[in-house]
Scaffold this active site. Structure first.
Site, PDB file in Angstrom:
ATOM      1  N   LYS A  41       0.740  -1.188   0.003  1.00 27.29           N
ATOM      2  CA  LYS A  41       0.154   0.022  -0.144  1.00 27.29           C
ATOM      3  C   LYS A  41       0.924   1.297   0.179  1.00 27.29           C
ATOM      4  O   LYS A  41       1.811   1.225   0.549  1.00 27.29           O
ATOM      5  CB  LYS A  41      -1.107  -0.149   1.149  1.00 27.29           C
ATOM      6  CG  LYS A  41      -1.925   1.123   1.253  1.00 27.29           C
ATOM      7  CD  LYS A  41      -2.713   1.000   2.467  1.00 27.29           C
ATOM      8  CE  LYS A  41      -3.765   2.196   2.613  1.00 27.29           C
ATOM      9  NZ  LYS A  41      -4.762   1.951   3.670  1.00 27.29           N
ATOM     10  N   SER A 116      -9.873   2.021   2.950  1.00 30.12           N
ATOM     11  CA  SER A 116      -8.817   2.780   1.892  1.00 30.12           C
ATOM     12  C   SER A 116      -7.764   1.894   1.363  1.00 30.12           C
ATOM     13  O   SER A 116      -7.260   2.383   0.283  1.00 30.12           O
ATOM     14  CB  SER A 116      -8.230   3.651   2.797  1.00 30.12           C
ATOM     15  OG  SER A 116      -7.157   3.268   3.680  1.00 30.12           O
ATOM     16  N   SER A 140      -9.891  -0.572   7.190  1.00 26.35           N
ATOM     17  CA  SER A 140      -9.435  -0.415   5.748  1.00 26.35           C
ATOM     18  C   SER A 140      -8.855  -1.714   5.351  1.00 26.35           C
ATOM     19  O   SER A 140      -8.253  -1.500   3.933  1.00 26.35           O
ATOM     20  CB  SER A 140      -8.397   0.770   5.790  1.00 26.35           C
ATOM     21  OG  SER A 140      -9.243   2.134   5.977  1.00 26.35           O
TER      22      SER A 140
END
Length: 438
Positions: A41, A116, A140
């Site tokens: 990420k 996210s 997330s």
């Protein structure tokens, strides 16, 4: 490429890592995750590789150091394939707030992948890597894992070093894992866990050994479930899968115990007060002076202009909310009270885990929704985290697992929670339940 899951492909370094892995496999010196392809990420620091947090304000930022988890992966033979798209500064539940464009759900390109950590979830779901790292502040990892049909693990707070994770809400953030199955999740967890001298919030525990403890050896076990009245906000598809799962648990010897959460209606308000307050503080460093985007306005206007031009709408909204709840006259009424409620939630979980081995909940109240469906309704978007924020508030480990599909063939995930530092038990139950859910 149309899924927009990756913001940067680590092509040359990945090929060099793969060549090294080939040599080690051939000469018998393979390491723990030799040749495992892992996506990262884009809010986890990678030396000399762009780390943008999905934001214009860090569009061209190249870190000068690796996060601890990155060093551990490289030392164990993992191959970093690239950096994944995300909601800007990890603020969002749909991966629509990224400055670099939305991510598409591989199961239905008209739907969001969740957020996210949407890019990491999609990278695993689309078969572009074996596993991916994400960050989980209020769901997330587990929410997009549920939407994309993956395993999504949020470890206990302090189990994995946060050194090198760009902070959103420091007391809630935790690096975690997406994988296609539990064994891949377990082996990566065992590599990245452990005490880190660079992060004072890591607990003084050695690395986990979950991969060698996945066999289900419970003859009797109790699973905590919530009253049906607290599931009233769920889609019918989610409820159908949830009830089918409970039936299979009972058929396979599990005892279902109805548990009582104190003030579950306070989970979302408590989370958003704490998270926005910490975000307001953490994001103050992005001012155009030290690194990242800088506005061309004159010196006296530069900081305001940089933040106005560099941050997106959702990030500005949360900074303003956080600044408000920390401001004079409101601190006691909001932030202090939220901290008091946090302790109640923590204590509530302590009591619950005296009654049962694990808690079983939906991962999300809905299946993956359409792109743009909730973009103009932030409160509705925030409710996507209804079942996930409590484990961040309490700091317990939790995992989203594959459990079924909706009537229109979209994945639906369920969630398991255990007490602090019980990742062994959590993954053991998750592995077993995935096998019986079929």
């Amino acid at each position: 490429k149309h899924l927009n899951a990756f913001l940067f492909i680590n092509e040359q370094q990945a090929l060099e890592m793969a060549e090294e892995s080939d040599k080690r496999v051939k000469n018998g010196t393979a390491r723990a995750i030799e040749g495992m392809i892992i996506a990262i990420k884009d809010n986890i620091s990678t030396k000399d590789i762009p780390t943008t947090c999905g934001s214009k304000i860090l569009q061209n930022y190249l870190p000068v150091y690796n996060a601890t988890v990155i060093d551990k992966i490289i030392e164990a033979g993992g191959i970093i394939i690239g950096k994944t798209n995300m909601d800007e500064f990890a603020m969002g539940s749909s991966n629509e707030t990224s400055y670099f464009g939305k991510v598409l759900n591989p199961h239905n390109n008209e739907c969001v992948p969740g957020g996210s950590s949407g890019g990491s979830a999609v990278a695993v779901s689309a078969g572009l890597c074996h596993a991916a790292l994400g960050s989980d502040t209020g769901g997330s990892i587990r929410q997009p894992a549920g939407f994309c049909g993956n395993v999504g693990l949020k470890p206990t707070y302090g189990r994995v070093s946060r050194y090198g994770l760009v902070a959103f809400a420091s007391s809630l953030d935790q690096i975690g894992i997406f994988a296609a199955d539990i064994p891949n999740c377990s082996i990566l967890l065992d590599v990245i866990t452990g005490k880190d001298e660079l992060d004072s919030t890591t607990a003084n525990y050695t690395a986990t050994n979950t991969l060698n403890n996945l066999d289900f050896d419970y003859t009797e076990y109790k699973i905590g479930i919530i009253p049906e009245s607290e599931l009233s906000g769920c889609d019918s598809d989610v409820l159908e899968v949830y009830k089918n799962c409970l039936k299979k648990i009972e058929e396979n010897g599990g005892k279902l115990i109805e548990i009582k959460f104190d003030f579950p209606e306070a989970w979302i308000p408590t989370y958003y007060i704490l998270a926005t307050a910490e975000a307001s503080s953490n994001l103050a460093r992005f001012d155009g002076v030290k690194y990242g985007f800088r506005s061309e306005k004159t010196e006296s206007e530069m900081m305001t202009a940089t933040r106005s031009e560099g941050f997106g709408t959702e990030v500005k909204r949360r900074i303003m909310l956080g600044t408000f709840v920390l401001s004079s006259g409101y601190y006691d009424a909001y932030y202090k009270k939220a901290q008091q409620v946090r302790r109640i939630i923590y204590n509530n979980y302590e009591d619950i885990f005296k009654q049962c081995d694990a808690v079983f909940l939906p991962a999300t109240p809905t299946k993956a929704f359409k792109i743009g469906e909730k973009a103009d309704d932030p409160v509705s978007m925030y409710l996507s985290d209804l079942f996930t924020v409590s484990s961040n508030i309490a700091g317990i480990p939790s995992i989203a697992i594959k459990a079924g599909k909706s009537i229109d063939n979209l994945p639906i995930g369920m969630q398991l929670q255990t007490s602090h530092f019980e990742e062994d038990k959590l993954l053991k139950f998750a592995n077993y339940f995935e096998s019986i859910f079929g």
